[in-house]
Design an enzyme around this catalytic site. Sequence first.
Site, PDB file in Angstrom:
ATOM      1  N   ASP A  67     -35.008  25.837 -50.921  1.00  0.00           N
ATOM      2  CA  ASP A  67     -34.576  25.834 -49.527  1.00  0.00           C
ATOM      3  C   ASP A  67     -33.437  24.850 -49.265  1.00  0.00           C
ATOM      4  OD1 ASP A  67     -36.259  23.679 -50.036  1.00  0.00           O
ATOM      5  OD2 ASP A  67     -37.824  24.350 -48.672  1.00  0.00           O
ATOM      6  N   ASN A 136     -48.807  20.894 -43.114  1.00  0.00           N
ATOM      7  CA  ASN A 136     -49.322  22.079 -42.403  1.00  0.00           C
ATOM      8  C   ASN A 136     -49.503  23.277 -43.338  1.00  0.00           C
ATOM      9  OD1 ASN A 136     -46.708  22.829 -42.920  1.00  0.00           O
ATOM     10  ND2 ASN A 136     -46.069  23.029 -40.783  1.00  0.00           N
ATOM     11  N   HIS A 138     -47.168  24.451 -45.427  1.00  0.00           N
ATOM     12  CA  HIS A 138     -45.968  25.241 -45.746  1.00  0.00           C
ATOM     13  C   HIS A 138     -45.627  25.127 -47.228  1.00  0.00           C
ATOM     14  CE1 HIS A 138     -42.987  21.769 -44.565  1.00  0.00           C
ATOM     15  NE2 HIS A 138     -43.200  21.740 -45.853  1.00  0.00           N
ATOM     16  N   GLU A 143     -43.207  28.235 -42.627  1.00  0.00           N
ATOM     17  CA  GLU A 143     -44.133  27.549 -41.737  1.00  0.00           C
ATOM     18  C   GLU A 143     -45.314  28.468 -41.390  1.00  0.00           C
ATOM     19  OE1 GLU A 143     -43.673  24.515 -41.633  1.00  0.00           O
ATOM     20  OE2 GLU A 143     -41.795  23.831 -40.723  1.00  0.00           O
TER      21      GLU A 143
HETATM   22  C1  F6R Z   1     -39.057  21.236 -50.519  1.00  0.00           C
HETATM   23  C2  F6R Z   1     -39.978  22.140 -49.850  1.00  0.00           C
HETATM   24  C3  F6R Z   1     -41.147  21.650 -49.064  1.00  0.00           C
HETATM   25  C4  F6R Z   1     -41.809  20.407 -49.637  1.00  0.00           C
HETATM   26  C5  F6R Z   1     -42.937  19.938 -48.722  1.00  0.00           C
HETATM   27  C6  F6R Z   1     -43.578  18.657 -49.218  1.00  0.00           C
HETATM   28  O1  F6R Z   1     -38.022  21.951 -51.175  1.00  0.00           O
HETATM   29  O2  F6R Z   1     -39.758  23.300 -49.904  1.00  0.00           O
HETATM   30  O3  F6R Z   1     -42.089  22.689 -48.966  1.00  0.00           O
HETATM   31  O4  F6R Z   1     -42.293  20.680 -50.914  1.00  0.00           O
HETATM   32  O5  F6R Z   1     -42.443  19.734 -47.438  1.00  0.00           O
HETATM   33  O6  F6R Z   1     -42.641  17.622 -49.155  1.00  0.00           O
HETATM   34  P1  F6R Z   1     -42.957  16.180 -49.764  1.00  0.00           P
HETATM   35  O7  F6R Z   1     -42.999  16.342 -51.234  1.00  0.00           O
HETATM   36  O8  F6R Z   1     -41.770  15.336 -49.339  1.00  0.00           O
HETATM   37  O9  F6R Z   1     -44.230  15.747 -49.172  1.00  0.00           O
END
Ligand code: F6R
Length: 237
Positions: A67, A136, A138, A143
């Site tokens: 992303d 959450n 995701h 989301e």
């Molecule tokens: C990152 C992504 C997100 C993260 C998630 C956890 O490319 O797609 O889904 O993996 O937000 O983020 P951290 O590792 O910072 O807790």
Amino acid sequence: MKWIKAESYEEMSKIAAEIFKEELQVNREMVLGLATGGTPEGFYKELVNAYKAGEISFADAKSFNLDEYIGISPENEASYHYYMDQQLFNHINMKDENIHVPTGDTSDLAKAAADYDAMIEAAGNVDIQLLGIGVNGHIGFNEPGTPFSLGTNVVELTESTREANKIYFDSLDEVPTHAITMGIQTIMNAKKVVLLISGASKQEAYNRLRSGEITEDFPASALHKHKDVIVIYTDVK
Ligand code: F6R
């Protein structure tokens, strides 16, 4: 879904890196699916060290990141492209033309999204997709409520996600409101998925994934339908 409990963040990172290294050693043209955020930083260190030690080469490999924020250029220090350069790409021998991060600073986002899925398919699909998980639930920036059937698409970020990611910006106001992300379907097309879960803030997400319930309200639960998922977790009970 296979669950591996790691004793520490370092061990989680090593186990995940080992899975990628083993694939790369037998498949030099491996297609890597990569994630950003705090969780995979140790994983990238392990991969860079393995490259520097001559254990692996990325010369013929390709990568596709999950992303990118909308409206932020790849040179912006808060962009995921910049993060990936710092964590991995600046330190290894992957060719620039083989590195793919979704384009978030284009006027035709729908085309950028469709082109991204087409490129992944043309590459023969992702061999191993690395994932983190949001508080959450995701995965990528899909989301809660996202249909499992979506390919790469543009999404509005929830307040909880913007709040969690504001540490990378000067203030919450500067956190983009939208992102482009591989869809759940894109992720499900990967041949193998490695999901990392680390830390108390992910306890609830961990519990919910462990419950086995499959619902679009909890995006990571789509992974229960994938035939080859390894979850490596640490610091959750
Ligand atoms: C990152 C992504 C997100 C993260 C998630 C956890 O490319 O797609 O889904 O993996 O937000 O983020 P951290 O590792 O910072 O807790």
